[in-house]
Design a protein around this motif. Structure first.
Motif, PDB file in Angstrom:
ATOM      1  N   HIS A 126      -6.820  11.806   2.421  1.00 23.11           N
ATOM      2  CA  HIS A 126      -6.757  10.354   2.287  1.00 23.11           C
ATOM      3  C   HIS A 126      -7.394   9.814   1.013  1.00 23.11           C
ATOM      4  O   HIS A 126      -6.998   8.786   0.508  1.00 23.11           O
ATOM      5  CB  HIS A 126      -7.408   9.710   3.495  1.00 23.11           C
ATOM      6  CG  HIS A 126      -7.100   8.268   3.631  1.00 23.11           C
ATOM      7  ND1 HIS A 126      -5.817   7.825   3.841  1.00 23.11           N
ATOM      8  CD2 HIS A 126      -7.871   7.164   3.549  1.00 23.11           C
ATOM      9  CE1 HIS A 126      -5.830   6.504   3.905  1.00 23.11           C
ATOM     10  NE2 HIS A 126      -7.061   6.077   3.735  1.00 23.11           N
ATOM     11  N   SER A 137     -10.667   4.362  -2.127  1.00 19.40           N
ATOM     12  CA  SER A 137     -10.825   2.935  -1.805  1.00 19.40           C
ATOM     13  C   SER A 137     -11.478   2.174  -2.962  1.00 19.40           C
ATOM     14  O   SER A 137     -12.316   2.713  -3.670  1.00 19.40           O
ATOM     15  CB  SER A 137     -11.697   2.775  -0.560  1.00 19.40           C
ATOM     16  OG  SER A 137     -11.062   3.339   0.550  1.00 19.40           O
ATOM     17  N   LYS A 153       0.807  -1.224   0.000  1.00 21.59           N
ATOM     18  CA  LYS A 153       0.000   0.000   0.000  1.00 21.59           C
ATOM     19  C   LYS A 153       0.839   1.272   0.000  1.00 21.59           C
ATOM     20  O   LYS A 153       0.324   2.349  -0.294  1.00 21.59           O
ATOM     21  CB  LYS A 153      -0.854   0.042   1.275  1.00 21.59           C
ATOM     22  CG  LYS A 153      -2.257  -0.453   1.111  1.00 21.59           C
ATOM     23  CD  LYS A 153      -3.060  -0.188   2.382  1.00 21.59           C
ATOM     24  CE  LYS A 153      -3.592   1.218   2.494  1.00 21.59           C
ATOM     25  NZ  LYS A 153      -4.921   1.444   1.964  1.00 21.59           N
ATOM     26  N   ASN A 156      -6.200  -0.047  -1.555  1.00 15.19           N
ATOM     27  CA  ASN A 156      -5.778   1.025  -2.472  1.00 15.19           C
ATOM     28  C   ASN A 156      -4.382   1.478  -2.081  1.00 15.19           C
ATOM     29  O   ASN A 156      -3.987   1.315  -0.925  1.00 15.19           O
ATOM     30  CB  ASN A 156      -6.750   2.215  -2.350  1.00 15.19           C
ATOM     31  CG  ASN A 156      -6.971   2.602  -0.902  1.00 15.19           C
ATOM     32  OD1 ASN A 156      -7.648   1.900  -0.145  1.00 15.19           O
ATOM     33  ND2 ASN A 156      -6.372   3.715  -0.492  1.00 15.19           N
ATOM     34  N   SER A 185      -8.124  -0.954   3.473  1.00 16.91           N
ATOM     35  CA  SER A 185      -8.686  -0.876   2.126  1.00 16.91           C
ATOM     36  C   SER A 185      -7.553  -1.126   1.125  1.00 16.91           C
ATOM     37  O   SER A 185      -6.425  -0.701   1.333  1.00 16.91           O
ATOM     38  CB  SER A 185      -9.323   0.497   1.908  1.00 16.91           C
ATOM     39  OG  SER A 185      -8.424   1.526   2.261  1.00 16.91           O
TER      40      SER A 185
HETATM   41 MG    MG Z   1      -8.342   3.159   3.684  1.00 18.65          MG
END
Ligand code: MG
Ligand code: TXA
Length: 339
Positions: A233, A147, A53, A141, A139
């Motif tokens: 985010h 996401s 990530k 992503n 998540s």
């Molecule tokens: Mg997340």
């Protein structure tokens, strides 16, 4: 070559369970968004999640469990948890609890609490059952991007960094779980708005739920306790501006060569400008339908060549709180870029 998808067949679920048991990372659907899962009790596997990530190690992970027995091995089932579990589990609710020593520091960013969720997606439940291990999963992503709510989103944004993807179709809910912190005696604190509304939590708990997330100003964001909720985010690349529900779209759209305007529901009249294309999160404007589509539409438009995307906010209640929260975070980057 893009990585192949595993499917929701018994055989593939067994295979995925074996991969997880042997320390591999697999993207798996939940009812909210796709998660990037690994055995929560295997620090080497958990470290791989952070690497894939590009996520800072200070940002703790949610641990997914399939049963209450599994939860009791990881965390202290404090007062109030049983009521929430009875009403909302399995489902899109994450509860922060005091952790037991067995949970690796890497999962909790060294903290004494652990976020636990019992998801309801049948594929995720089947995987949890087949591998018998609690699964840490953020998540799926890259850190800082929207996401994923479909297997293709995971493949497109993580590419070959996510070698194993289990395709369970589009996610039914579409926004991430509600996070509530029960670690302070006599208090419940909402850390992230989501599908389980503050009102529903209050009713189940029989006490008020405080909400620093709802009341804070953007400047407070850097210091908050759920780091995944940092302002930027959910940032797409294309500048995103928001406008209130029912208001006219921002005038800035008119000055663009090519712009997109997203409404909550299909608008009654066509947008009267040739350079502005209209989209809608759902036909009927219901928050459930909008939530299911919000990340998919933001992603789809982000891949096209719009100079600016404008999005109408939802009604600020119920699931609309979560939709607006995610839209505001996605828009924050555009604001920052201008300032
Ligand atoms: Mg997340
Ligand atoms: O719906 C969801 O919750 C999805 C699916 C995959 O379960 N997961 C998800 O995970 O959204 P993630 O990592 O993208 O967001 C989890 C948030 C982060 O903001 C993290 O900082 C916060 O939960 N978190 C995790 N453990 C925590 C803890 N012990 N205390 C406070 N916040 C915590």
């Amino acid at each position: 070559m893009p990585p192949p998808f595993y499917t929701a067949t018994l055989q593939d679920i067994q295979r995925v369970a074996q991969l997880l048991a042997s320390g591999e990372v697999v993207a798996i659907p939940t009812e909210t968004v796709y998660g990037l899962a690994a055995d929560a009790l295997n620090p080497t596997a958990v470290r791989r999640i952070f690497e894939i990530k590009g996520r800072p190690l200070i940002d703790p992970l949610i641990v997914h469990v399939g049963s209450w027995t599994q939860l009791e091995k990881l965390a202290l089932p404090v007062t109030g948890l049983a009521r929430l579990a009875e009403k909302f589990w399995p489902g899109p609710l994450t509860v922060v609890l005091p952790k037991h020593a067995i949970v690796p520091d890497l999962v909790t960013a060294g903290g004494g609490t652990v976020a636990i969720r019992m998801p309801r997606h049948p594929v995720m439940r089947a995987v949890l059952k087949a591998c018998g291990k609690p699964l840490a999963a953020p998540s799926a992503n890259p850190f800082g991007y929207i996401s994923p709510t479909r297997a293709e989103h995971v493949r497109e944004s993580l590419g070959e960094r996510a070698p194993h993807i289990l395709d369970g179709g589009p996610c039914d809910v579409g926004v991430e779980s509600t996070i509530v912190d029960l670690t302070k005696p006599g208090r419940a604190e909402l850390l992230r708005p989501g599908p389980v509304t503050p009102e529903a939590l209050e009713e189940a708990l029989g006490m008020p739920v405080t909400s620093p997330v709802r009341e804070q100003t953007p400047a407070d964001n850097e210091a908050q306790r759920a780091p995944g909720m940092l302002t930027r985010h959910y940032s797409p690349r294309t500048p995103l501006v928001l406008f209130p529900r029912g208001a006219r779209p921002p005038a800035a759209l008119k000055d663009c060569h090519k712009a997109a305007c997203i409404f909550q529901a299909r608008p009654a009249e066509a947008v009267a400008a040739p350079n502005i294309e209209a989209f809608w999160f759902s036909e009927d404007g219901s928050p459930d339908n909008a939530a299911r589509n919000v990340f998919h539409l933001l992603r789809t438009l982000d891949e096209q060549f719009y100079e600016l995307v404008a999005a109408e906010l939802a009604e600020n209640a119920g699931l609309g709180l979560a939709i607006n929260d995610r839209l505001r975070r996605a828009a924050a980057k555009a604001q920052d870029n201008r300032g």
